[in-house]
Motif scaffolding. Structure first.
Motif, PDB file in Angstrom:
ATOM      1  N   VAL A 149       1.053  -1.246  -0.088  1.00  0.00           N
ATOM      2  CA  VAL A 149      -0.403   0.216  -0.145  1.00  0.00           C
ATOM      3  C   VAL A 149       0.741   0.942   0.068  1.00  0.00           C
ATOM      4  O   VAL A 149       0.687   2.583  -0.777  1.00  0.00           O
ATOM      5  N   ASP A 150       2.169   1.607   0.736  1.00  0.00           N
ATOM      6  CA  ASP A 150       2.469   2.629   0.404  1.00  0.00           C
ATOM      7  C   ASP A 150       3.805   2.187  -0.199  1.00  0.00           C
ATOM      8  O   ASP A 150       3.448   4.000  -1.053  1.00  0.00           O
ATOM      9  N   GLN A 151       4.261   1.506  -1.453  1.00  0.00           N
ATOM     10  CA  GLN A 151       4.863   1.671  -2.897  1.00  0.00           C
ATOM     11  C   GLN A 151       3.819   2.399  -3.616  1.00  0.00           C
ATOM     12  O   GLN A 151       4.160   3.105  -4.536  1.00  0.00           O
ATOM     13  N   GLN A 152       2.299   1.986  -3.665  1.00  0.00           N
ATOM     14  CA  GLN A 152       1.999   2.729  -4.588  1.00  0.00           C
ATOM     15  C   GLN A 152       1.276   3.621  -3.853  1.00  0.00           C
ATOM     16  O   GLN A 152       0.664   4.599  -4.977  1.00  0.00           O
ATOM     17  N   GLN A 153       1.044   4.002  -2.817  1.00  0.00           N
ATOM     18  CA  GLN A 153       0.753   5.223  -2.338  1.00  0.00           C
ATOM     19  C   GLN A 153       1.500   6.849  -2.366  1.00  0.00           C
ATOM     20  O   GLN A 153       0.830   7.808  -1.833  1.00  0.00           O
ATOM     21  N   LYS A 154       2.330   6.284  -1.844  1.00  0.00           N
ATOM     22  CA  LYS A 154       2.811   7.349  -1.482  1.00  0.00           C
ATOM     23  C   LYS A 154       4.038   7.456  -2.542  1.00  0.00           C
ATOM     24  O   LYS A 154       4.663   6.752  -3.503  1.00  0.00           O
ATOM     25  N   GLN A 155       4.554   8.871  -1.876  1.00  0.00           N
ATOM     26  CA  GLN A 155       5.967   9.756  -3.344  1.00  0.00           C
ATOM     27  C   GLN A 155       7.142   9.229  -2.774  1.00  0.00           C
ATOM     28  O   GLN A 155       7.677   8.037  -1.952  1.00  0.00           O
ATOM     29  N   ILE A 156       8.175   9.312  -3.254  1.00  0.00           N
ATOM     30  CA  ILE A 156       9.111   9.217  -3.689  1.00  0.00           C
ATOM     31  C   ILE A 156      10.112   8.928  -2.346  1.00  0.00           C
ATOM     32  O   ILE A 156      10.797   8.177  -1.480  1.00  0.00           O
ATOM     33  N   ASN A 157      10.131  10.472  -1.888  1.00  0.00           N
ATOM     34  CA  ASN A 157      10.573  10.777  -0.710  1.00  0.00           C
ATOM     35  C   ASN A 157       9.380   9.807   0.614  1.00  0.00           C
ATOM     36  O   ASN A 157      10.185   9.896   1.337  1.00  0.00           O
ATOM     37  N   GLY A 158       8.397   9.868   0.243  1.00  0.00           N
ATOM     38  CA  GLY A 158       8.025   9.311   1.924  1.00  0.00           C
ATOM     39  C   GLY A 158       8.437   7.611   2.164  1.00  0.00           C
ATOM     40  O   GLY A 158       8.642   6.985   1.994  1.00  0.00           O
ATOM     41  N   ARG A 159       8.706   6.723   1.187  1.00  0.00           N
ATOM     42  CA  ARG A 159       8.810   5.045   0.684  1.00  0.00           C
ATOM     43  C   ARG A 159      10.740   5.222   1.146  1.00  0.00           C
ATOM     44  O   ARG A 159      10.849   4.933   1.447  1.00  0.00           O
ATOM     45  N   LEU A 160      11.454   6.505   0.605  1.00  0.00           N
ATOM     46  CA  LEU A 160      12.779   6.829   0.885  1.00  0.00           C
ATOM     47  C   LEU A 160      12.644   6.514   2.874  1.00  0.00           C
ATOM     48  O   LEU A 160      13.647   6.027   3.700  1.00  0.00           O
ATOM     49  N   ALA A 161      11.537   7.913   3.160  1.00  0.00           N
ATOM     50  CA  ALA A 161      12.207   7.553   4.597  1.00  0.00           C
ATOM     51  C   ALA A 161      11.248   6.719   5.172  1.00  0.00           C
ATOM     52  O   ALA A 161      12.420   5.896   5.977  1.00  0.00           O
ATOM     53  N   ASP A 162      10.102   5.954   4.332  1.00  0.00           N
ATOM     54  CA  ASP A 162      10.237   4.734   5.259  1.00  0.00           C
ATOM     55  C   ASP A 162      11.495   3.496   5.330  1.00  0.00           C
ATOM     56  O   ASP A 162      11.899   3.007   5.945  1.00  0.00           O
ATOM     57  N   ALA A 163      11.627   3.414   4.122  1.00  0.00           N
ATOM     58  CA  ALA A 163      13.655   2.419   3.986  1.00  0.00           C
ATOM     59  C   ALA A 163      14.057   3.006   5.301  1.00  0.00           C
ATOM     60  O   ALA A 163      14.823   2.341   5.622  1.00  0.00           O
ATOM     61  N   ILE A 164      14.528   3.857   4.664  1.00  0.00           N
ATOM     62  CA  ILE A 164      15.700   4.884   5.839  1.00  0.00           C
ATOM     63  C   ILE A 164      15.720   4.049   7.604  1.00  0.00           C
ATOM     64  O   ILE A 164      15.974   3.841   8.497  1.00  0.00           O
ATOM     65  N   ILE A 165      14.049   4.672   7.389  1.00  0.00           N
ATOM     66  CA  ILE A 165      13.512   4.387   8.816  1.00  0.00           C
ATOM     67  C   ILE A 165      13.075   2.721   9.174  1.00  0.00           C
ATOM     68  O   ILE A 165      14.071   2.792  10.471  1.00  0.00           O
ATOM     69  N   TYR A 166      13.197   1.988   8.702  1.00  0.00           N
ATOM     70  CA  TYR A 166      13.489   0.760   8.295  1.00  0.00           C
ATOM     71  C   TYR A 166      14.371  -0.237   9.084  1.00  0.00           C
ATOM     72  O   TYR A 166      15.187  -0.811   9.848  1.00  0.00           O
ATOM     73  N   SER A 229       7.810   9.878   6.501  1.00  0.00           N
ATOM     74  CA  SER A 229       6.940   9.039   6.087  1.00  0.00           C
ATOM     75  C   SER A 229       5.374   8.926   6.362  1.00  0.00           C
ATOM     76  O   SER A 229       4.890   8.536   5.214  1.00  0.00           O
ATOM     77  N   GLU A 230       5.351   9.421   7.335  1.00  0.00           N
ATOM     78  CA  GLU A 230       3.919   9.406   7.362  1.00  0.00           C
ATOM     79  C   GLU A 230       2.627  10.135   6.138  1.00  0.00           C
ATOM     80  O   GLU A 230       1.756   9.955   6.276  1.00  0.00           O
ATOM     81  N   SER A 231       3.452  11.743   6.195  1.00  0.00           N
ATOM     82  CA  SER A 231       2.779  12.170   4.856  1.00  0.00           C
ATOM     83  C   SER A 231       2.652  11.670   3.592  1.00  0.00           C
ATOM     84  O   SER A 231       2.568  12.002   2.599  1.00  0.00           O
TER      85      SER A 231
END
Length: 232
Positions: A149-166, A229-231
């Motif tokens: 869901v995150d991959q489909q609905q988030k922009q690049i910066n959000g996805r990258l933030a997710d990955a770094i936090i992960y 990440s959240e936005s």
């Protein structure tokens, strides 16, 4: 270089047993030892390969690995990062006789290769073992749904933030870490291009959110990274 413990696998003495194996009786552990190999692999070595015959379920005891699959356009897509405690190859037990994806060590790892026949036998014999395996599969499935869901609905910066936090929270458990692969692999993990990752990392660096030097990452402003990440 792949190294197999020639003395056999002493499952009862192992200090890195999974919860599923901890649920086995002594007699069931004896069965496991007959079909279990204790293996050491170096970073970059294949744990198993997509398209080849499937013979083992692999339990990752130490180190990290990437799970990846070749897409219809021939590109290699990273699906997830496996960390200690992960089972790899379970999905193929009921999905045919060949590996449906590949697993590759990102660094030196320790793993147990469990014969598929023995693995199935233990599922039938031990309800507790089967329950722990089912719990593991369900947990991993829910994580995959959220990531999809995150991959489909988030922009690049959000996805990258997710990955770094992960990587900071789940993999290394610290805010300063060495990324286990190049920016190209990071791009495939979040479903974008290397150029897009480079631009997003530049934004993070200029915003004093993350410091990046080669593969060395240091989170400067974790609160802001979390907001991105959240936005999405």
């Amino acid at each position: 270089m792949i190294q197999v413990n020639k003395d056999g696998s002493k499952c009862q003495e192992c200090e890195l047993k999974s919860k599923a194996v901890q649920a086995l009786t002594k007699d069931e552990l004896d069965i496991l030892e007959k079909g279990c190999l204790d293996v050491h692999l170096n970073g970059g070595e294949k744990i198993f390969t997509e398209g080849l015959p499937h013979s083992h379920v692999v339990y990752l005891k130490a180190g990290f690995a990437k799970i990846h699959m070749i897409g219809p356009n021939g590109r290699d897509q990273i699906l997830k990062i496996a960390r200690p405690g992960a089972f790899m190859g379970i999905q193929t037990i009921l999905g045919g006789k060949i590996n449906h994806y590949s697993a590759t060590a990102l660094q030196d790892i320790k793993a147990c290769y469990i014969n598929v026949g023995i693995f199935k036998e233990l599922i039938k014999k031990s309800g507790e073992f089967a329950s722990e395996i089912l719990t593991y599969i369900c947990h991993e499935e829910l994580i995959y749904y959220r990531r999809f869901v995150d991959q489909q609905q988030k922009q690049i910066n959000g996805r990258l933030a997710d990955a770094i936090i992960y990587f900071a929270d789940e993999i290394f458990e610290k805010q300063n870490f060495t990324m286990p692969f190049a920016h190209m692999d990071l791009a495939t993990l979040i479903g974008t291009t290397r150029e897009s990752v480079t631009r997003a990392l530049k934004d993070f660096k200029e915003g004093k959110i993350v410091k990046v030097t080669g593969r060395e990452f240091s989170i400067i402003n974790f609160e802001m990274l979390r907001k991105i990440s959240e936005s999405g």
